[in-house]
Design an enzyme around this catalytic site. Sequence first.
Site, PDB file in Angstrom:
ATOM      1  N   ASP A 121      44.388  55.436  41.976  1.00 43.20           N
ATOM      2  CA  ASP A 121      44.916  54.067  41.915  1.00 43.20           C
ATOM      3  C   ASP A 121      46.342  54.178  41.355  1.00 43.20           C
ATOM      4  O   ASP A 121      47.314  54.323  42.127  1.00 43.20           O
ATOM      5  CB  ASP A 121      43.970  53.224  41.030  1.00 43.20           C
ATOM      6  CG  ASP A 121      44.438  51.805  40.766  1.00 43.20           C
ATOM      7  OD1 ASP A 121      45.571  51.460  41.119  1.00 43.20           O
ATOM      8  OD2 ASP A 121      43.672  51.006  40.168  1.00 43.20           O
ATOM      9  N   GLY A 174      42.146  45.433  43.395  1.00 46.34           N
ATOM     10  CA  GLY A 174      42.474  44.061  43.009  1.00 46.34           C
ATOM     11  C   GLY A 174      43.099  44.037  41.637  1.00 46.34           C
ATOM     12  O   GLY A 174      43.007  45.004  40.876  1.00 46.34           O
ATOM     13  N   SER A 205      34.044  44.575  40.286  1.00 45.70           N
ATOM     14  CA  SER A 205      34.490  45.436  39.194  1.00 45.70           C
ATOM     15  C   SER A 205      34.015  44.822  37.875  1.00 45.70           C
ATOM     16  O   SER A 205      34.341  43.681  37.563  1.00 45.70           O
ATOM     17  CB  SER A 205      36.025  45.518  39.234  1.00 45.70           C
ATOM     18  OG  SER A 205      36.533  46.219  38.117  1.00 45.70           O
ATOM     19  N   GLU A 213      37.395  56.854  39.903  1.00 47.21           N
ATOM     20  CA  GLU A 213      38.747  56.324  40.119  1.00 47.21           C
ATOM     21  C   GLU A 213      39.645  56.629  38.933  1.00 47.21           C
ATOM     22  O   GLU A 213      39.288  56.348  37.789  1.00 47.21           O
ATOM     23  CB  GLU A 213      38.641  54.805  40.352  1.00 47.21           C
ATOM     24  CG  GLU A 213      39.974  54.127  40.658  1.00 47.21           C
ATOM     25  CD  GLU A 213      39.825  52.621  40.907  1.00 47.21           C
ATOM     26  OE1 GLU A 213      38.690  52.143  41.084  1.00 47.21           O
ATOM     27  OE2 GLU A 213      40.855  51.929  40.915  1.00 47.21           O
ATOM     28  N   ASP A 243      35.673  53.577  37.104  1.00 48.53           N
ATOM     29  CA  ASP A 243      37.145  53.532  37.063  1.00 48.53           C
ATOM     30  C   ASP A 243      37.585  53.713  35.618  1.00 48.53           C
ATOM     31  O   ASP A 243      37.256  52.901  34.751  1.00 48.53           O
ATOM     32  CB  ASP A 243      37.640  52.186  37.614  1.00 48.53           C
ATOM     33  CG  ASP A 243      39.165  52.082  37.658  1.00 48.53           C
ATOM     34  OD1 ASP A 243      39.857  53.070  37.308  1.00 48.53           O
ATOM     35  OD2 ASP A 243      39.667  51.000  38.048  1.00 48.53           O
ATOM     36  N   LYS A 260      46.735  48.970  46.565  1.00 51.28           N
ATOM     37  CA  LYS A 260      47.113  47.646  46.058  1.00 51.28           C
ATOM     38  C   LYS A 260      48.550  47.436  46.505  1.00 51.28           C
ATOM     39  O   LYS A 260      49.418  48.232  46.128  1.00 51.28           O
ATOM     40  CB  LYS A 260      47.076  47.616  44.524  1.00 51.28           C
ATOM     41  CG  LYS A 260      45.698  47.752  43.908  1.00 51.28           C
ATOM     42  CD  LYS A 260      45.791  47.751  42.383  1.00 51.28           C
ATOM     43  CE  LYS A 260      44.415  47.938  41.776  1.00 51.28           C
ATOM     44  NZ  LYS A 260      44.474  48.205  40.319  1.00 51.28           N
ATOM     45  N   LYS A 314      31.355  48.605  40.646  1.00 49.70           N
ATOM     46  CA  LYS A 314      32.279  49.513  39.944  1.00 49.70           C
ATOM     47  C   LYS A 314      32.240  49.129  38.481  1.00 49.70           C
ATOM     48  O   LYS A 314      32.318  47.945  38.148  1.00 49.70           O
ATOM     49  CB  LYS A 314      33.681  49.343  40.530  1.00 49.70           C
ATOM     50  CG  LYS A 314      34.854  49.664  39.611  1.00 49.70           C
ATOM     51  CD  LYS A 314      36.165  49.692  40.400  1.00 49.70           C
ATOM     52  CE  LYS A 314      37.361  49.325  39.550  1.00 49.70           C
ATOM     53  NZ  LYS A 314      38.631  49.333  40.324  1.00 49.70           N
ATOM     54  N   LYS A 354      33.978  49.875  34.628  1.00 52.79           N
ATOM     55  CA  LYS A 354      35.094  50.454  33.902  1.00 52.79           C
ATOM     56  C   LYS A 354      34.520  51.398  32.852  1.00 52.79           C
ATOM     57  O   LYS A 354      33.525  51.061  32.188  1.00 52.79           O
ATOM     58  CB  LYS A 354      35.897  49.348  33.219  1.00 52.79           C
ATOM     59  CG  LYS A 354      36.603  48.414  34.206  1.00 52.79           C
ATOM     60  CD  LYS A 354      37.709  49.144  34.933  1.00 52.79           C
ATOM     61  CE  LYS A 354      38.613  48.176  35.675  1.00 52.79           C
ATOM     62  NZ  LYS A 354      39.719  48.895  36.335  1.00 52.79           N
TER      63      LYS A 354
HETATM   64  O1  OSB Z   1      42.224  49.477  37.820  1.00 49.53           O
HETATM   65  O2  OSB Z   1      41.505  48.456  39.506  1.00 49.53           O
HETATM   66  C1  OSB Z   1      41.997  48.427  38.381  1.00 49.53           C
HETATM   67  C2  OSB Z   1      42.202  44.796  37.171  1.00 49.53           C
HETATM   68  C3  OSB Z   1      43.425  44.807  36.537  1.00 49.53           C
HETATM   69  C4  OSB Z   1      44.137  45.987  36.473  1.00 49.53           C
HETATM   70  C5  OSB Z   1      43.618  47.147  37.049  1.00 49.53           C
HETATM   71  C6  OSB Z   1      42.412  47.139  37.705  1.00 49.53           C
HETATM   72  C7  OSB Z   1      41.667  45.937  37.745  1.00 49.53           C
HETATM   73  C8  OSB Z   1      40.342  45.813  38.356  1.00 49.53           C
HETATM   74  C9  OSB Z   1      39.919  44.433  38.822  1.00 49.53           C
HETATM   75  O3  OSB Z   1      39.544  46.722  38.410  1.00 49.53           O
HETATM   76  C10 OSB Z   1      39.547  44.394  40.247  1.00 49.53           C
HETATM   77  C11 OSB Z   1      39.449  42.985  40.776  1.00 49.53           C
HETATM   78  O4  OSB Z   1      40.481  42.310  40.969  1.00 49.53           O
HETATM   79  O5  OSB Z   1      38.333  42.541  41.029  1.00 49.53           O
HETATM   80 MG    MG Z   2      41.720  51.084  39.147  1.00 47.12          MG
END
Ligand code: OSB
Ligand code: MG
Length: 369
Positions: free
Chosen positions: A237, A289, A135, A212, A187, A261, A160, A162
């Site tokens: 999510d 994660g 990510s 996402e 995402d 999660k 992925k 953001k």
């Molecule tokens: O939206 O998936 C998410 C990290 C913190 C809070 C929300 C998210 C995330 C990540 C990190 O996308 C994913 C990772 O742990 O590698």
């Molecule tokens: Mg997410």
Amino acid sequence: MKIHRLELRIVEIPYIHPFETSFAREEKNQELIIRLTSGDWEGWGECVAMESPYYSYETVSTAWHILQDFIIPLLKSTELDTPEDLHSLFHRIRGHPMAKAGIEEAFWDVCAKKAGVSLSHLLGGTRKTIESGVSIGIDSQDVVLQAIETRLDQGYKRIKIKIKPGWDLTIVKAIRETFGDIPLMVDANAAYTLDDIDILKELDTYNLMMIEQPLHHDDLFDHARLQKELKTPLCLDESIESLRDAQHALEQKSCQIINIKHGRVGGLLEAKAIHDFCYHHSIPVWAGGMLEFGIGRATNIALASLPGFVLPNDISATSRYYTEDITESFTLNADGTITVPRREGIGVTVDKTVMEKYTLKKKEFTLAS
Ligand code: OSB
Ligand code: MG
């Protein structure tokens, strides 16, 4: 079994690179680490609530409060044999899934150690390795393209990124122009509304694996309306906090994929129930994660070893996040996978010296003698 002692501590470790999402840019991560003992057995849990209430309403402080003032008193001198017993104890406490999941994780670790099996085995895991994705946070175009190149070279199975309004079409187009048809997803962490339909329809033309959580963090209805307009699968999510949410989302076609999660849904029992339901209905899932330390990462890997986790997970090697961790590191195999620990329990050892170095606060509770 009785839980004899329990320790809460806040541990803070800086990221190698700041991580920016549509909700915040963060330089470090705080996790609430839970250690419990039952006789000579020791179990570890990592509560994934963040410092600020931007991803979820829970924070490190609310989790501490709920654990200290409500959950821990319920554990005093109580006999618990299974994670189900733990759930029936804190059933009356509404919400606060991350606080509940943190203690449940430590309890699962003890259960697996007592049974002499790995957590993966106890959960019903069938995989020896899990597929690893990465990510990548919001940053300048140069930094993001460079990060993608590095991660692809390292062998990650999917990228992925953001996104947020103003950071979406241009970067996706640049990635497609630079790297071609790599496995790519975005995402939004709930940054859009249906008023942004034109942007979302344009994103739909880039052959993304999924989009996402584009819309409101607690929405199922608008996502169903959006999914009708798009050929790209939506993945939820934030909106999925329970098995019931997952059932409702799939029933009304709010998404085609679910990010699981265990912290967000209140623990591994609920996460497994969502997995089982989706597996039965051939809905693909993957493990999300929260930039976990080693305890949480080990737990995510055990969960992702279940058969329905058919898409690459947000579980990367430790080196993607931290230079130093409170457990041994996880590394990426040449084929872009991470090996599921085979040892008993979560299968990693906490380095108490390292943990002490990063500890901000701790407290011990005696629950039974
Ligand atoms: O939206 O998936 C998410 C990290 C913190 C809070 C929300 C998210 C995330 C990540 C990190 O996308 C994913 C990772 O742990 O590698
Ligand atoms: Mg997410």
